[in-house]
Write an enzyme that holds these catalytic residues in place. Structure first.
Site, PDB file in Angstrom:
ATOM      1  N   ASP A 256       0.919  -1.245  -0.132  1.00  0.00           N
ATOM      2  CA  ASP A 256       0.144  -0.080  -0.098  1.00  0.00           C
ATOM      3  C   ASP A 256       0.756   1.196   0.013  1.00  0.00           C
ATOM      4  OD1 ASP A 256      -2.405   1.785   0.457  1.00  0.00           O
ATOM      5  OD2 ASP A 256      -3.175  -0.006   1.768  1.00  0.00           O
TER       6      ASP A 256
ATOM      7  N   ASP B 184      -3.001   4.783  -2.214  1.00  0.00           N
ATOM      8  CA  ASP B 184      -3.868   5.286  -1.156  1.00  0.00           C
ATOM      9  C   ASP B 184      -4.230   6.595  -1.527  1.00  0.00           C
ATOM     10  OD1 ASP B 184      -5.132   5.056   1.620  1.00  0.00           O
ATOM     11  OD2 ASP B 184      -3.777   6.855   1.576  1.00  0.00           O
TER      12      ASP B 184
ATOM     13  N   GLU C  68      -6.676   4.088  -5.233  1.00  0.00           N
ATOM     14  CA  GLU C  68      -7.819   4.447  -4.467  1.00  0.00           C
ATOM     15  C   GLU C  68      -8.306   5.552  -5.259  1.00  0.00           C
ATOM     16  OE1 GLU C  68      -9.485   4.858  -0.162  1.00  0.00           O
ATOM     17  OE2 GLU C  68      -7.609   5.811  -0.633  1.00  0.00           O
TER      18      GLU C  68
ATOM     19  N   HIS D 220     -11.043  -1.992   4.164  1.00  0.00           N
ATOM     20  CA  HIS D 220     -10.838  -1.968   5.644  1.00  0.00           C
ATOM     21  C   HIS D 220     -11.530  -0.670   5.894  1.00  0.00           C
ATOM     22  CE1 HIS D 220      -7.965   0.385   3.236  1.00  0.00           C
ATOM     23  NE2 HIS D 220      -7.834   1.178   4.161  1.00  0.00           N
ATOM     24  N   ASP D 221     -12.169   0.024   5.004  1.00  0.00           N
ATOM     25  CA  ASP D 221     -12.799   1.625   5.375  1.00  0.00           C
ATOM     26  C   ASP D 221     -14.381   1.292   5.198  1.00  0.00           C
ATOM     27  OD1 ASP D 221     -10.403   2.731   5.443  1.00  0.00           O
ATOM     28  OD2 ASP D 221     -10.318   3.167   3.281  1.00  0.00           O
TER      29      ASP D 221
HETATM   30  C1  GLC Z   1      -7.435   5.670   2.654  1.00  0.00           C
HETATM   31  C2  GLC Z   1      -7.358   4.743   3.210  1.00  0.00           C
HETATM   32  C3  GLC Z   1      -7.743   4.872   4.699  1.00  0.00           C
HETATM   33  C4  GLC Z   1      -6.897   6.042   5.307  1.00  0.00           C
HETATM   34  C5  GLC Z   1      -6.986   7.049   4.543  1.00  0.00           C
HETATM   35  C6  GLC Z   1      -5.950   8.193   4.609  1.00  0.00           C
HETATM   36  O1  GLC Z   1      -9.000   6.183   2.484  1.00  0.00           O
HETATM   37  O2  GLC Z   1      -7.944   3.422   2.805  1.00  0.00           O
HETATM   38  O3  GLC Z   1      -7.770   3.728   5.537  1.00  0.00           O
HETATM   39  O4  GLC Z   1      -7.411   6.329   6.658  1.00  0.00           O
HETATM   40  O5  GLC Z   1      -6.659   6.863   3.241  1.00  0.00           O
HETATM   41  O6  GLC Z   1      -4.587   7.671   4.672  1.00  0.00           O
END
Ligand code: GLC
Length: 584
Positions: free
Chosen positions: A129, A231, A287, A360-361
């Protein structure tokens, strides 16, 4: 689950009828031209919650290595590890203080190398990641940057003077709540953070910053990994620093609406691709909050910057603005189908999708996509069937394959997730009662996805011999890998069946996607066609019986189903069937 008797095949063979109006596409891109990550599934691990071998209550890398065969049994050829780098863990590793090392709570670099090597023996590759929008405030770069306005790293983060009245440079609200600007005494300036104050945003305009980040990514490629999940990448390009129209009582505007996917971002990303990914045997998945299906041709495919992006229109359906939890909204199955179909269609000739319903979110999919009161096991199986038969690379999030459900802890103090605390405050500010605010937390808290993995019926579900960092879900006596592995009717066995089925039916990897019955508010049905062969999925997302039209059933032979054989024309509540058809 069951398979129909062979004799049915003889009766139905040669039938050629599709749902009215269906178009048959030629198999796109050809089977052999698919890359390894297009044929595989990806298993996502939240290392903190997966398997603890040293009894400190936190999962670790040796715990992952121990379970590689389990992961392989789901058809996964890649494991996305959420961040395992050194971190103060304000946001559980998404606040990184060193991009090229391992956090001691997860193990050592040798543990990581062993995980990569043992994975390779099983043809399972690790996916790292990359959190490059921001670092931790404890990163050496930030510690230096904040010291003065003239140090060598002074311009590595985003610093701005206060407004004449001393207030923050803009009225932007961070994604976790509160101002997106934090005052720094040393510099007498504010710094920007899209997320928590402990996660300062890096300044991508500075070429030295970009090169330092590229070096970090190359470090992991040299370790033999199989890919990157990138990310929060849609936030790296900051537009003009101007106030936005307030969207809540606090007079602020969500930073997402000001900075996500803005003009010029793709220039950065093309450079990133050229410098780091191009020509490497790895895949990338960004993402991409703020990217909509119509944008995809610029992001993926031959002119794109990544192999895949997580596009969130289907995940954000229960939220009016995709960001603030205290504004949940009603949604219909046709909206879910439209969202999924849009990204499938946009990428049908060029590009590829990750298929995902959890990470995970996000809430657990059995709570996210089904009506209240839905039977968890039935819902989990239906979602699995859709996940593994849509076109794209399926991402299975740890516990999803066991039918994990949300938790509902009584107090906000029971929650670890930093965003739950911010959102709880916003809900109270907006005038909701503490009870209502807790309802939002119960549904949306990211802790739903972060409770420890449930391996067996031992204390703490076999996750740890110590005290887990987050409580184990109370359903662990029946929902766990050991019990489910021994039960052919379990969610886990269904995932394994589907993984094998996917491997054996090239329609599911190579085939074109065609939505069937698009207007139906109970059934999500679609066909996957390669040459003359089709696999068709029909999933009842509702708690009522749903009728399958006669023309739908014509020429179809059921191969698999989430329930024992029932009446041909009726899909029972939450039932999914998978059919085949042969076109003339
Ligand atoms: C992304 C991750 C999340 C994190 C955020 C800040 O959205 O998936 O878990 O809190 O970025 O890095």
């Amino acid at each position: 689950m069951f398979s129909f008797a062979k004799e049915m095949a003889a009766v139905l063979a040669g039938c050629s009828i599709l749902a009215a109006g269906a178009t048959v596409f030629a198999a796109d891109s050809g089977g052999d031209s698919l890359k390894w990550w297009q044929k595989a599934a990806v298993y996502q691990i939240y290392p903190k919650s997966f398997a603890d071998t040293d009894g400190d209550g936190v999962g670790d890398l040796p715990g992952i290595t121990e379970h590689l065969d389990y992961i392989g049994s789901l058809g996964a050829k890649a494991v996305w590890l959420t961040p395992i780098y050194p971190s103060p863990m304000v946001d559980n590793g998404y606040d990184i203080s060193d991009y090229t090392a391992i956090d001691p709570s997860y193990g050592t670099m040798e543990d990581f190398e062993k995980l990569v090597a043992d994975g390779k023996k099983r043809k399972i590759r690790m996916v790292m990641d990359l959190v490059f929008n921001h670092s931790s405030e404890q990163h050496a770069w930030f510690l230096e940057s904040k010291q003065s306005r003239t140090n060598p790293k002074a311009d590595w983060y985003i610093w701005r003077d206060a407004k004449p009245d001393g207030s923050a440079p803009t009225n932007w609200r961070s994604i976790f709540g509160g101002s997106a600007w934090t005052w720094c005494e040393e510099r007498q300036q504010y710094y920007l953070h899209t997320f928590a104050a402990q996660q300062p945003d890096l300044n991508w305009e500075n070429p030295e910053v970009r090169q330092a980040l590229y070096d970090a990514a190359r470090f992991w490629i040299d370790k033999g990994i199989g890919g990157f999940r990138i990310d929060a990448i849609t936030y790296i390009k900051k537009p003009a620093f101007v106030d936005g129209t307030p969207d809540a009582e606090d007079g602020m505007v969500g930073i997402h609406s000001m900075t996500a996917n803005t003009e010029g971002i793709l220039d950065f990303l093309h450079e990133f691709k050229r410098e780091v990914f191009a020509g490497r045997d790895i895949f990338t998945v960004g993402e991409a909050n703020g990217v909509v299906p119509a944008d995809l041709p610029k992001w993926v495919g031959k002119d794109g910057v990544f192999d895949m992006v997580f596009e969130f229109s289907h995940m954000n359906l229960p939220l009016k603005n995709g960001e603030t939890w205290c504004r949940p909204t009603e949604w219909k199955l046709t909206e879910l189908k439209d969202a999924l179909t849009a990204s499938q269609n946009v990428t049908k000739e060029n590009g590829w999708c990750p298929v995902f319903f959890e990470n995970h979110d996000q809430p657990r999919c059995v709570n996210h996509f089904f009506p209240k009161g839905a039977d968890t096991e039935k819902a989990a199986k239906t979602m699995a069937a859709v996940l593994l038969t849509l076109r794209g690379t399926p991402f299975i999030y740890e516990g999803q394959e066991l039918g994990f459900a949300n938790v509902a802890w009584p107090s906000i103090d029971d929650y670890n997730d930093i965003s739950s605390h911010g959102q709880y405050k916003i809900a109270l500010q907006e005038g909701f009662s503490p009870e209502q605010a807790m309802e939002f937390v119960h549904f949306f808290s990211r802790d739903n996805a972060r409770t420890p993995m449930q391996w067996n019926t031992d204390a703490q579900a076999g996750f740890t011999k110590g005290t887990p960092w987050l409580p184990v879900h109370e359903d662990y006596a029946s929902v766990n890998a050991l019990v489910e592995a021994g039960n052919p009717g379990s969610v886990l066995s269904w995932y394994r069946t589907l993984a094998k089925f996917r491997r054996e039916h090239r329609e599911l990897t190579e085939g074109a996607y065609e939505e069937l019955m698009p207007e139906d508010e109970q059934i999500f049905a679609f066909a996957r066609t390669a040459g003359k062969r089709q696999i068709i999925t029909a999933a009842n997302f509702s708690l009522k019986e749903a009728k399958l039209p006669a023309e739908f059933l014509l020429g179809k032979r059921q191969l698999l189903g989430t329930m024992p054989k029932g009446e041909t024309k009726i899909l029972r509540p939450l039932e999914t069937r998978i059919y085949e058809a042969v076109l003339e």
